[in-house]
Scaffold this motif. Structure first.
Motif, mmCIF file in Angstrom:
data_model
loop_
_atom_site.group_PDB
_atom_site.id
_atom_site.type_symbol
_atom_site.label_atom_id
_atom_site.label_comp_id
_atom_site.label_asym_id
_atom_site.label_seq_id
_atom_site.Cartn_x
_atom_site.Cartn_y
_atom_site.Cartn_z
ATOM 1 N N ARG A 137 0.817 -1.213 0.000
ATOM 2 C CA ARG A 137 0.000 0.000 0.000
ATOM 3 C C ARG A 137 0.852 1.265 0.000
ATOM 4 N N SER A 193 -5.281 -1.299 10.173
ATOM 5 C CA SER A 193 -4.845 -0.263 9.244
ATOM 6 C C SER A 193 -5.565 -0.388 7.903
ATOM 7 N N GLU A 239 -8.134 2.366 6.280
ATOM 8 C CA GLU A 239 -7.908 2.918 4.945
ATOM 9 C C GLU A 239 -9.156 2.759 4.066
ATOM 10 N N ASN A 274 -11.792 5.257 5.248
ATOM 11 C CA ASN A 274 -11.483 6.610 4.778
ATOM 12 C C ASN A 274 -11.865 6.781 3.319
ATOM 13 N N LYS A 275 -11.614 5.768 2.500
ATOM 14 C CA LYS A 275 -11.980 5.857 1.085
ATOM 15 C C LYS A 275 -13.496 5.931 0.922
#
Length: 66
Positions: free
Chosen positions: A15, A44, A48, A51-52
């Motif tokens: 990532r 994590s 992520e 958040n997207k």
């Protein structure tokens, strides 16, 4: 998700988080540290993705206001 559990450091590196991946690898080298490293990588990854989703939702709301 499976990659984050089996090889947590590789999940970070793929990532684009190379430094975090190296720290995770150091933690993962010990048998006791593998479980926290796997949990860290999974959390994590989930953060992520969340958040997207939030960014996509905000973008869609802004487009509907126009």
């Amino acid at each position: 998700m499976l990659l984050a559990i089996l090889l947590p450091f590789l999940s970070f590196i793929m990532r684009g988080k190379v430094l975090t991946g190296i720290v995770c690898l150091i933690l993962q080298i010990t048998l006791i540290g593998w479980l926290p490293a796997a949990i860290w990588a999974v959390l994590s990854l989930n953060n992520e993705r969340a958040n997207k989703r939030n960014e996509d939702l905000i973008r869609a709301m802004r487009q509907n206001q126009r």
